[in-house]
Enzyme design. Structure first.
Site, PDB file in Angstrom:
ATOM      1  N   ASP A  95       4.792   1.093  -3.544  1.00  0.00           N
ATOM      2  CA  ASP A  95       3.575   0.645  -2.868  1.00  0.00           C
ATOM      3  C   ASP A  95       3.966  -0.265  -1.706  1.00  0.00           C
ATOM      4  O   ASP A  95       5.128  -0.582  -1.501  1.00  0.00           O
ATOM      5  CB  ASP A  95       2.680  -0.116  -3.844  1.00  0.00           C
ATOM      6  CG  ASP A  95       3.379  -1.328  -4.450  1.00  0.00           C
ATOM      7  OD1 ASP A  95       3.360  -2.395  -3.805  1.00  0.00           O
ATOM      8  OD2 ASP A  95       3.979  -1.207  -5.529  1.00  0.00           O
ATOM      9  N   ASP A 134       2.860  -3.427  -1.422  1.00  0.00           N
ATOM     10  CA  ASP A 134       2.416  -4.752  -1.836  1.00  0.00           C
ATOM     11  C   ASP A 134       0.971  -4.931  -1.351  1.00  0.00           C
ATOM     12  O   ASP A 134       0.175  -4.004  -1.475  1.00  0.00           O
ATOM     13  CB  ASP A 134       3.372  -5.827  -1.335  1.00  0.00           C
ATOM     14  CG  ASP A 134       3.307  -7.112  -2.156  1.00  0.00           C
ATOM     15  OD1 ASP A 134       3.435  -7.011  -3.388  1.00  0.00           O
ATOM     16  OD2 ASP A 134       3.146  -8.187  -1.569  1.00  0.00           O
TER      17      ASP A 134
END
Length: 291
Positions: free
Chosen positions: A210, A212
């Protein structure tokens, strides 16, 4: 020359390796407590291997409760020479996209609730972690990833946070913009520091799941999306691991970067002042220099 024994510390999908011969789970006792789980050992292409689920099978340990000292001590007792950490991370860089791998070479340690050293009162030692990963082992991981067709980045700074919560938006922006971190995770510290104290070569492969919370187009971290990407990353992680025995070989020379001699001049406590109980506890980690 010594016999190579490669350890992989990672998630549940990484130790399920096709072709692992003489595979068996074994319990290893450690004076630093019980490791995360039993350790799967075997041979892959003629090279000894060990696989340790960092969070335990079934994911029973939080990033904070992982028994890092027991894990590294247990691997040392098994005769491991090279440790590869495989872990999920968030990314602070657009070009380090979900699904990519990053061979980490630096850390910023922001953890605060973990035992970070095997040493202490009665037996004091200071090792250098200026360069916390082994260039030789990291290069092997990078080559294995490239050969497997994985999008992989060589070098990167890993921000280790305590967790278990993910970053606030303000923290994410600070780590990315002011501190220059590239990826963020919760488990490589104090693991890397302990591996250095145990004179083990250590490499870190970050699997990006991802962005973040900093990325304006992706919003906050979504655990369901992370799990979906982790499932795909596990196949790539296994492919990387399968290629390591051929790259590292069944025998190895002393580490040219000195990882396996990190304690050579690190112990400061005079021999006659050393706590006998500490000396006994460190028989695996530091026995080479304490004998």
């Amino acid at each position: 020359m010594t016999e190579t024994k490669i350890a992989v510390i990672g998630g549940s999908g990484i130790y399920d390796i096709d072709g692992l011969e003489d595979a068996k789970w074994q319990a290893v006792d450690s004076p630093f407590g019980t490791p995360s789980d039993e350790i799967l050992t075997g041979r892959l292409d003629g090279v000894k291997m060990a696989f340790l689920p960092r969070h335990g099978r079934g994911h029973v340990h939080t990033p904070t409760s992982v028994p890092y000292r027991a894990n590294i001590d247990a691997l040392k007792r098994l005769g491991v020479t090279d440790v590869i950490s495989v872990s999920a991370t968030g990314s602070f860089r657009e070009e380090m996209a979900p699904g990519d791998f990053v061979v980490v070479d630096q850390f910023i340690d922001r953890t605060f609730a973990r035992e970070k050293s095997f040493f202490g009162p009665g037996l004091v030692a200071h090792v250098s972690v200026a360069h916390p990963t082994c260039p030789r082992l990291s290069e092997a991981c990078y080559t294995a990833a490239k050969d497997a067709g994985i999008t992989v980045h060589k070098g990167g700074t890993y921000l280790a946070m305590e967790g278990p919560q993910f970053s606030t938006l303000a923290e994410s922006k600070m780590y990315r913009e002011s501190w220059g971190a590239d990826v963020i995770g919760m488990t490589n510290m104090p693991e890397a520091k302990l591996a250095r104290e145990a004179e083990l070569c250590y490499a870190s492969v970050a699997m990006v799941t991802d962005y973040d919370s900093w990325h304006p187009d992706h919003g906050e971290v979504d655990v369901s999306e992370i799990i979906a990407i982790l499932t795909g990353n596990a196949d790539n992680g296994r492919d990387l691991v399968r290629r390591l025995p051929a790259l590292l070989g069944a025998e190895r020379n002393p580490c040219e970067h000195g990882c396996d001699r990190a304690l050579e001049f690190a112990i400061l406590t005079a021999p006659d002042k050393r706590d006998p109980a500490m000396v006994a506890k460190l028989d695996a980690v530091a026995g080479r220099v304490l004998a």
